[in-house]
Structures are given as C-alpha cells and as structure tokens.
Design an enzyme around this catalytic site. Structure first.
Site, short mmCIF file in Angstrom:
data_model
loop_
_atom_site.label_atom_id
_atom_site.label_comp_id
_atom_site.label_asym_id
_atom_site.label_seq_id
_atom_site.Cartn_x
_atom_site.Cartn_y
_atom_site.Cartn_z
N CYS A 14 0.81 -1.22 0.00
CA CYS A 14 0.00 0.00 0.00
C CYS A 14 0.84 1.26 0.00
O CYS A 14 0.30 2.37 -0.15
CB CYS A 14 -0.96 -0.02 1.19
SG CYS A 14 -2.35 -1.16 0.97
N SER A 45 -14.72 8.74 1.16
CA SER A 45 -13.48 7.96 1.26
C SER A 45 -13.70 6.65 2.00
O SER A 45 -12.84 6.21 2.77
CB SER A 45 -12.39 8.79 1.95
OG SER A 45 -12.15 9.98 1.26
#
EC number: 2.7.9.3
Length: 342
Positions: A14, A45
């Site tokens: 990530c 989000s």
C-alpha cells in the site's frame, strides 16, 4: 533451476498508492452519481461501494492491487488478497466472489506467478469466497490483487464516518508494517519483526469483523495506505475530534529503532503532509509520529464504538493472537482533529 526472484517496484504494498492529496483533487472533479440505491460511494473515502439490490440485500464492491513488498511470491499473493478482501470486512460484509488482477513480465519465470496466484486463491478460499476468474496484462513489473464482491444487509453497514462523541477507538492489528518492510528491503529488519509483519498482513480481517458484528459499531475502516492518522481523520470528518493515547498504540516493537535509522517511506511522508496541520502531538516521540503516519498494507480495522462494547470486543480480539488495543476516544470538535498524547 533456481527460481527467479521478484523484481521490486519503487514502492511495494500500500506504500505504492497515490497520496491522499493527489487522489482527493482528482476525485473532486468527477461528477457525483445520483442513485438512491448507491448507499456508499466514493464521496466519504469509504472502503468499498455498497449498492442496494433489495430491501434485505446489498452488494459490496471493491478492488485493490499493488507491487510486492516481500520476497516470497506465495506470501505476497496471500498479503495482496487479504488486503483486497479487507475492504468488504471493513464494511461489515461477507465475501462471495473474487477476480484476479495480474500484471506480470513476460520474461519472468511463470512459477513465480503460479505461487502468487496460489497464495491469493488460498486466502479467497479461507474467506469463504469463490475465485471466479480474472484479468492479466504483460507489464514491466509484478503487480497483483483482487476485485471482490460481497453481500450485506442494507441496514447493517459499517460506514466509516458515523462516529459518536464518547466512543472508544479500537485498533485490531499492530502498526508499522510499512516501516518494517522498508527496513527488510534494505536487509536491516530482524526475523522477529518481519515475522510479525507477515503474520499481521496475511491475517484476514474476517475474524475481527465477525467479532464486531456482535456489538454496536458506529464507525469502521481498515487502516491501509493512508496510515492510522489519515484514516482516523476521514472517520471523524469535520464533526468530531479524537484524543489518542500513544502508549496504547499496538505496533511492531522494532519500529522505533528503524525510524531512528530513517527507514521511512515516501507514502508515510505524503500522509504526514496531508493531515499534519490537523494533528496536535503532545509529548510524543518522532518515532511514534512516524508509526502513526506509516502506510499499512493489509492493516487492521479501526472501530468507533461505545466504551462498554469496546471493552468486551477487545477481550475477544485478543484471542486472535495479534497485538490490538483501545487506543483513544472520540470527543467533541476541537481546534485540532486529533490530539496524540505520549
């Protein structure tokens, strides 16, 4: 024949994600979809999209893929799959199907790809899902992940932004995987640090999510590329603040040592740049600041829930065998969004 090693990209896991500043600017240009059945979109989000099909059924859709952050292709496949599946669990959903997403160099040993896909398929099977196919392209670098579909009851969604004042904040996995993987790429991570990082990254959030379903959950997200503090700010929105007890944060023990050696990631610095103005650090070490900004791969769930439920859930979570803890509390809105006390 000796197996050809994976060629790493500039950032693995990530840490390879676009930064939150860039992403928010791009998404702000996309027109919002007006559909009453789209219960969760990209506006807040959140971790995955949720679309209502019937009064008692909605689908959860997500996808995630990235370059390797470990040397072993089988373990990389497990981590990438666990990370992609996590978004469904962060919404409180149940995994049903998954599709492979593969980028792979044509010149690399196909046994490497086989091991990646084997690791991924085993995690999908552990999740109770069905691997139904996928898509591959030739690329200069290795990348792997999943597109995942799950199901959920429309009234039982774990949204990320419904915290309430007085809630405790519970973190289900240790922080620091980005820092440890960076140290490992430089040959400086201890075996114990890397073993704990791998154990955490390959652990499905399925089990923590199942525990959370027994209790009242006001907000939930998984801590991934934007790090603990950015994800927490997204949860709090502009309605609440939070006080975090740095001494309660679970993290991989060697991380402060690695921070002192500046084994840091560009992703962690992007996270700092994005929300630093919203954070007040009080008697907090630089190492802890970096751990809280560190980009996580297949990180744990961060859950906002009533104190009595949090205490009970924590006792069950401890039995899963990973460091976890109640790390803070949601408060009324203050000048800063998050106050971290050392």
């Amino acid at each position: 024949m000796e197996q050809e090693p994976i060629v790493f990209c500039k950032g693995g896991g990530c840490t390879a994600k676009l930064g939150p500043d860039v992403l928010s600017r791009v998404l702000s240009q996309i027109p919002k979809v007006e559909d009453p059945n789209l219960l969760i979109g990209y506006e807040n989000s959140d971790d995955a999209a949720v679309y209502k099909l019937a009064e008692d059924l909605a689908i959860v859709q997500t996808l995630d893929f990235f370059p390797p952050m470990v040397d072993d292709p089988y373990i990389f496949g497990q981590i990438a799959a666990a990370n992609a599946l996590s978004d469904v669990y962060a919404m409180g959903g149940e995994v049903k199907t998954a599709l492979n997403i593969v980028c792979f160099p044509e010149t690399m040993d196909l046994n490497v790809l086989g091991q990646i896909l084997l690791g991924g398929s085993e995690k999908v099977r552990e999740a109770g899902g069905v691997l139904a196919g996928g898509h591959s392209i030739a690329d200069a670098d290795v990348k792997y992940g999943l597109s995942v579909t799950g199901v959920i009851h429309p009234e039982k969604i774990f949204a990320n932004n419904r915290c309430e004042e007085g809630d405790v904040l519970l973190l289900t996995k240790p922080l620091g995987t980005g820092i440890v993987c960076t140290a490992n790429r430089l040959g400086e991570a201890s075996k114990s640090a890397m073993a704990l990082a791998v154990k955490s990254m390959t652990a499905l959030n399925k089990y923590a999510s199942e525990i959370m379903k027994k209790y009242q959950v006001h907000g939930c997200t998984d801590v991934t590329g934007f790090g603990f503090l950015v994800h927490l700010c997204e949860m709090l929105t502009d309605q609440y603040s939070a006080c975090i007890d740095a001494s309660a944060i679970p993290y991989i023990p060697e991380c402060p040592e690695y921070v002192e050696e500046f084994y840091l990631t560009a992703a962690g610095q992007r996270n700092r740049n994005h929300v630093e103005s919203q954070i007040a650090f009080v008697d907090c070490s630089f190492a802890m600041e970096e751990i809280l900004f560190d980009a996580q791969t297949s990180g744990g769930l961060l859950v906002s829930m009533p104190p009595e439920d949090g205490a009970a859930a924590l006792e069950e979570l401890k039995k899963l065998g990973l460091p976890c803890n109640i790390v803070g509390q949601v408060t009324a809105r203050k000048e800063k969004t998050v106050i971290v006390r050392g």
